[in-house]
Scaffold this motif. Sequence first.
Motif, PDB file in Angstrom:
ATOM      1  N   ARG A  25     -24.616   7.849  19.105  1.00 49.46           N
ATOM      2  CA  ARG A  25     -24.467   9.480  19.850  1.00 49.46           C
ATOM      3  C   ARG A  25     -24.677  10.099  20.713  1.00 49.46           C
ATOM      4  NH1 ARG A  25     -28.677   9.920  17.283  1.00 49.46           N
ATOM      5  NH2 ARG A  25     -29.995   9.751  18.857  1.00 49.46           N
ATOM      6  N   GLY A  26     -23.762  11.097  21.416  1.00 50.58           N
ATOM      7  CA  GLY A  26     -23.617  11.689  22.622  1.00 50.58           C
ATOM      8  C   GLY A  26     -22.513  11.760  23.099  1.00 50.58           C
ATOM      9  N   VAL A 198     -34.143   3.686  36.741  1.00 48.01           N
ATOM     10  CA  VAL A 198     -35.982   4.130  36.001  1.00 48.01           C
ATOM     11  C   VAL A 198     -35.108   5.185  34.961  1.00 48.01           C
ATOM     12  CG1 VAL A 198     -36.530   6.952  36.295  1.00 48.01           C
ATOM     13  CG2 VAL A 198     -36.007   5.658  38.479  1.00 48.01           C
ATOM     14  N   PHE A 199     -35.579   5.097  33.765  1.00 39.53           N
ATOM     15  CA  PHE A 199     -34.969   5.596  32.775  1.00 39.53           C
ATOM     16  C   PHE A 199     -36.153   6.729  32.149  1.00 39.53           C
ATOM     17  CE2 PHE A 199     -34.733   0.516  32.070  1.00 39.53           C
ATOM     18  CZ  PHE A 199     -33.594   0.751  33.080  1.00 39.53           C
ATOM     19  N   GLU A 200     -35.513   7.623  31.799  1.00 41.63           N
ATOM     20  CA  GLU A 200     -36.114   9.220  31.280  1.00 41.63           C
ATOM     21  C   GLU A 200     -35.290   9.838  30.640  1.00 41.63           C
ATOM     22  OE1 GLU A 200     -39.803  12.563  33.067  1.00 41.63           O
ATOM     23  OE2 GLU A 200     -37.867  11.535  34.258  1.00 41.63           O
ATOM     24  N   GLY A 201     -35.917  10.657  28.939  1.00 36.27           N
ATOM     25  CA  GLY A 201     -34.867  10.982  28.137  1.00 36.27           C
ATOM     26  C   GLY A 201     -33.197  10.729  28.596  1.00 36.27           C
ATOM     27  N   GLN A 339     -32.278   4.412  21.193  1.00 35.89           N
ATOM     28  CA  GLN A 339     -32.554   6.167  20.703  1.00 35.89           C
ATOM     29  C   GLN A 339     -31.043   6.757  20.164  1.00 35.89           C
ATOM     30  OE1 GLN A 339     -32.582   9.186  24.212  1.00 35.89           O
ATOM     31  NE2 GLN A 339     -32.155   7.329  25.571  1.00 35.89           N
ATOM     32  N   PHE A 340     -29.680   6.168  20.953  1.00 37.00           N
ATOM     33  CA  PHE A 340     -28.708   6.718  20.750  1.00 37.00           C
ATOM     34  C   PHE A 340     -27.955   6.149  19.258  1.00 37.00           C
ATOM     35  CE2 PHE A 340     -28.905   6.444  25.285  1.00 37.00           C
ATOM     36  CZ  PHE A 340     -29.017   8.053  25.514  1.00 37.00           C
ATOM     37  N   TYR A 341     -28.433   4.923  18.585  1.00 35.57           N
ATOM     38  CA  TYR A 341     -28.167   4.797  17.292  1.00 35.57           C
ATOM     39  C   TYR A 341     -28.949   4.230  16.022  1.00 35.57           C
ATOM     40  CZ  TYR A 341     -24.507   1.609  20.266  1.00 35.57           C
ATOM     41  OH  TYR A 341     -23.577   0.977  20.941  1.00 35.57           O
ATOM     42  N   ALA A 350     -41.153   6.063  23.129  1.00 34.88           N
ATOM     43  CA  ALA A 350     -41.400   4.930  24.082  1.00 34.88           C
ATOM     44  C   ALA A 350     -40.177   5.052  24.283  1.00 34.88           C
ATOM     45  CB  ALA A 350     -41.347   3.619  23.269  1.00 34.88           C
ATOM     46  N   MET A 351     -38.953   5.649  23.805  1.00 34.35           N
ATOM     47  CA  MET A 351     -37.076   5.030  23.796  1.00 34.35           C
ATOM     48  C   MET A 351     -37.047   6.446  25.073  1.00 34.35           C
ATOM     49  SD  MET A 351     -35.811   5.014  20.180  1.00 34.35           S
ATOM     50  CE  MET A 351     -36.282   3.450  18.902  1.00 34.35           C
TER      51      MET A 351
END
Length: 384
Positions: A25-26, A198-201, A339-341, A350-351
């Motif tokens: 998704r995106g 860094v991962f966020e959102g 999160q996109f799947y 956590a995602m």
Amino acid sequence: MSVPVSTEHEVRDIEKGAPPARFARGWHCLGLADSFKDGSPHEIDAFGTKLVVFQAQDSGELHVLNAYCPHMGGNLARGTIKGDTVSCPFHGWLWNGDGRCADIPYARRVPPRARTRSWTTLEENKQLFVWYDPEGAPPPEGVTIPRIEGVFDGQWSDWTWHTLRVEGSHCREIVDNVVDMAHFFYVHNSFPTYFKNVFEGHVATQYQATAPRGDMTADQTVSAQGDTRSVASYYGPSYMIVYLDMDVDEAGTTVETAMINCHYPVGPDSFVLMYGAIVKKLPGMTDAEAAEAAAQASQGLAAGFEQDIEIWRNKTRIDNPLLCDQDGPVYQLRRWYEQFYVDTADVEPAMTDRFEFEIDTERAVRVWQAEVDANLARQTAAER
């Protein structure tokens, strides 16, 4: 003398798993917008189907529809553009950009259910995007493609752009590179000296600094000739913007480059990879010189992706990679990517919660520098 026999508990079996049956998704980039503005419909293989991209002659807008006409299955991408519609080559049915049938030349009326899928589109950075969501929902607020200001201010070159299709690999292979510091040395002959994630959102970012390797010729390395600093961010599952500063001389001259690394899925184990670059003009730099600098940046990208693809063609999918203490956060990245799947209702904190990880490069730099020094010594001895 007996030889110890390994038990199954002493051997780590590779879990290959299967690629996801659904697509991410995106927002997905289909290419440079101008490439679709030539007065003809364009066929795109994506998301397990065919799409048609066309520019309405009157409004100038780009539209994306399912390519197969719901009347008798004609391929709209092989038809013609008439006004703000695309005409099916089979029976001449005319389709608007919103997916409604505008006219059937030989019929008295259009059936009320004469509709096909119209894809949500976005033009940004002079590129065309489509929104894909297996649940059919529109883009959430705040989930968009950020603008690269240099594309529009006249101080940068035009885009270079390259497209290639990768078979036998899932898109995850290229996304894994976001956290894979070590492969830059062994695959790309680069020399990372700083590496942080860094991962966020819906954003995953890589911060990296590299130094040139003195033991490589120009055609062996994709790293710059001087020190570089880069920030590379995936905005969603498939579109990465890389801002890179490269030192090009001892006087401190720095070339600023913006690069794109993006892809869209064709099927579960194939995707189309695209990449390009623009370069900020230095004082006194002509348009032609800026274009040449952008072309050189793209050549570096091309060489790097060719090296990656060679690895992908000969490796196996692995869902349970065995990691060491100086590998990057592979599992955390894949959790972010998941999160996109999944359905939006199944996206867990956590995602999307902020996660930071910085690799201590001190040991890697020391070991790699020793390898480079040894290579240089052998090269010097061979030249004598």
